[in-house]
Enzyme design. Structure first.
Site, PDB file in Angstrom:
ATOM      1  N   HIS A 121       0.877  -1.173   0.000  1.00  0.00           N
ATOM      2  CA  HIS A 121       0.000   0.000   0.000  1.00  0.00           C
ATOM      3  C   HIS A 121       0.916   1.224   0.000  1.00  0.00           C
ATOM      4  CE1 HIS A 121      -2.791   2.964   1.794  1.00  0.00           C
ATOM      5  NE2 HIS A 121      -3.782   2.153   1.487  1.00  0.00           N
ATOM      6  N   ASP A 198       3.119  -4.256   8.124  1.00  0.00           N
ATOM      7  CA  ASP A 198       1.871  -3.498   8.022  1.00  0.00           C
ATOM      8  C   ASP A 198       0.723  -4.503   8.184  1.00  0.00           C
ATOM      9  OD1 ASP A 198      -0.379  -2.111   7.343  1.00  0.00           O
ATOM     10  OD2 ASP A 198       0.326  -1.456   5.368  1.00  0.00           O
ATOM     11  N   LYS A 224     -10.186   0.140  10.680  1.00  0.00           N
ATOM     12  CA  LYS A 224     -10.351  -1.065   9.850  1.00  0.00           C
ATOM     13  C   LYS A 224     -10.652  -2.284  10.707  1.00  0.00           C
ATOM     14  CE  LYS A 224      -7.075   0.473   6.263  1.00  0.00           C
ATOM     15  NZ  LYS A 224      -7.916   0.938   5.167  1.00  0.00           N
ATOM     16  N   CYS A 362      -4.839   2.554  -3.565  1.00  0.00           N
ATOM     17  CA  CYS A 362      -3.618   3.095  -2.945  1.00  0.00           C
ATOM     18  C   CYS A 362      -2.471   2.089  -3.009  1.00  0.00           C
ATOM     19  CB  CYS A 362      -3.854   3.529  -1.496  1.00  0.00           C
ATOM     20  SG  CYS A 362      -5.013   4.869  -1.346  1.00  0.00           S
TER      21      CYS A 362
END
Lengths: 404, 137
Positions: A121, A198, A224, A362
């Protein structure tokens, strides 16, 4: 797992969009919030609302205690050795920027290298580009294989005495491919190189154990994972947090300050300059409690079944391409309809009450490599049902009939 | 706001189509009839920023009237582009510079194609106005 009953916990889901029941399949962008999270925010602002770690009065002390309890809750969620290794941030992007901005001076020097992957990302790509550009260092990239996953076996060749960090995603936000973290971390550690993971697209779907993974940093976003926007987490091993300079400066991150010089607080407060997002931390605590109550294993299994159903349905349709050739996915699935622009498909699906994301998500380098300009991404959450997947499949057929 | 018979016609046609999928079908038909743009005109300076799809607009002044060409790689947005260009093609720059595209609100096309991310209708209109203003000088 009684999904219909769980759905009642999410007020947003009780609505129609363009006259049809909302089918929300954009959970990788953000998830909806259970009533318990909303209630936690309301109760904080109606009953406590004080700044943590500042004043000595009763409400402020309570806010401070609650805030630190939330930190312990995150520590337990990640199975981190100590709550002092949990830094509250505004989100995963903020967490990565914190680490990337600290990678300067004697930590990253000219000609050094940072290894990332080709599926990142932008938030685990651009901060490293900027950090490398500041330090006259460079980026090395773990390439993709023909399935859309990473060629981890090439990683050994990317490592050298100049490598300062490996930063990779746990799960792709485009294809839902899960990366082999134990292998990646073990290769990096064999070269004494720290690893940042991540976890934005993993934490909502599976149990995370940073101690077992042995990663040096792990980040994720609150919004999220059924919590609110503006709160996120950075886990960092104590020795790393201790070594890193602060990201921002201001109140609450110092022990003594004179006009000439200041003495820094120990982590995690060193990295939490300014008034902390107490409500955010409490909402996140409520979300993690909700997930633990439902059971992350059950959630993960349910979501995997939904994605399997979707993939097998899409693969029977002529002219539909599903990206990533893997046995199982986590959270997300991307596809395209041959001859139809992804934004057109997204617009038609929206009119049918179905929320998906279209575009490059993204992750432009990754999407460009596997699909071209963009994809249609369906991403599931714990409240999605098999019927909703069938609704999506029927809507894809309608979109194809209209657009092709 | 001055009444524009062409825009009123668009409003009547679009609003007569009850279902949004019918409206999209109508727009796709308009897009299919938009004459192809000369590929050499697909340049960076003709590309509209703010659209998720790629939209190009070219304008020339012929005998004091604006003549447009446009293109888009997505069908529904191409249809909206065709509709908008049909409203401004052949008008004077002074007219276009002052024109209010009220039909986009009244048909709810503006809501349908959100300006920031999806269709960038607002960005298309802004570009048309900018070109028209520059040609007024």
């Amino acid at each position: 797992m009684n999904i219909e009953r769980l759905r009642d916990d999410f007020p947003v889901l009780r609505q129609t969009v363009h006259g049809r029941p909302l089918v929300y399949l954009d959970n990788a962008a953000t998830t909806h919030k259970p009533q318990s999270v909303i209630d936690r925010l309301v109760s904080f602002y109606s009953e406590r609302n004080s700044s943590a770690h500042r004043s000595a009065h009763t409400l402020a002390q309570a806010a401070g205690t609650d805030y630190e309890n939330a930190r312990v809750c995150v520590q337990e969620f990640l199975n981190a050795p100590s709550s002092s290794e949990i830094v509250f941030t505004s989100g995963a992007t903020d967490s990565i920027n914190l680490v990337a901005s600290a990678f300067r001076d004697d930590i990253i020097r000219p000609n050094d290298e940072v290894v990332i992957s080709a599926m990142e990302h932008h938030s685990n790509l651009v901060p490293w580009q900027l950090a490398c550009s500041r330090a006259a260092a460079s980026i090395r990239v773990i390439p993709l294989d023909e399935t859309g996953g990473l060629q981890v076996d090439t990683m050994e060749r990317l490592m050298n005495p100049h490598t300062r960090l490996v930063a990779v995603t746990h799960v792709s936000n485009v294809t839902g491919i899960v990366n082999p973290l134990p292998e990646i971390i073990s290769i990096a550690h064999s070269h004494d190189v720290p690893v940042l993971i991540d976890g934005s697209q993993a934490a909502p779907h599976m149990g995370i154990d940073v101690t077992a993974l042995d990663c040096d940093f792990y980040v994720f976003s609150g919004h999220k994972i059924y919590s609110e926007t503006g709160i996120g987490v950075l886990y960092g091993k104590h020795r790393w947090l201790e070594a890193l300079p602060p990201f921002r400066s201001g109140g609450g991150m110092l022990t003594t300050v004179t006009l000439e010089k200041s003495k820094l607080e120990a982590p995690p407060l060193r990295f939490e300059a300014g008034t902390q997002n107490v409500a955010g931390a409490l909402g996140l605590e409520a979300a993690l409690a909700y997930l633990s109550n439902v059971g992350l294993k059950r959630i993960g299994k349910h979501e995997e079944e939904l994605l399997r159903r979707l993939e097998s349905g899409l693969r029977t349709m002529d002219g539909v391409m599903v990206y990533g050739d893997v046995d199982s996915r986590c959270g997300s699935l991307s596809f395209n309809i041959s001859g139809a622009h992804h934004t057109d498909v997204g617009m038609v699906l929206d009119r049918l009450g179905i929320a998906v994301r279209t575009g490059a998500h993204c992750a432009q380098p990754y999407v460009r490599a596997i699909a071209g300009e963009g994809t249609i991404r369906a991403s599931v959450g714990l409240y999605n049902t098999a019927r909703e997947i069938d609704d999506l499949l029927a809507a894809v057929e309608m979109a194809r009939a209209l657009l092709c | 706001m001055p009444v524009d018979p062409l825009q009123n016609l668009v409003i009547r046609r679009m609003n007569a189509l009850g279902d949004w999928l019918d409206k999209y079908e109508y727009l796709i038909g308009l897009g299919d009839r938009l004459p192809p743009m000369d590929p050499s005109l697909r340049t960076e300076d003709r590309l509209i920023n703010g659209c998720q799809t790629q939209v190009w607009i070219d304008a020339r002044l012929v005998d004091g009237r604006m003549r447009f060409q446009g293109d888009c790689d997505a069908k529904i947005t191409r249809g909206v582009l065709a509709l908008i260009l049909s409203l401004v093609d052949g008008r004077t720059p002074a007219h276009v510079a002052k024109m209010e595209m009220y039909c986009l609100q009244e048909t709810r096309l503006m809501d349908s194609l959100s300006p920031s991310r999806l269709g960038g209708v607002g960005a298309m209109i802004q570009r048309l106005h900018e070109i028209a203003v520059s040609l007024c000088d």
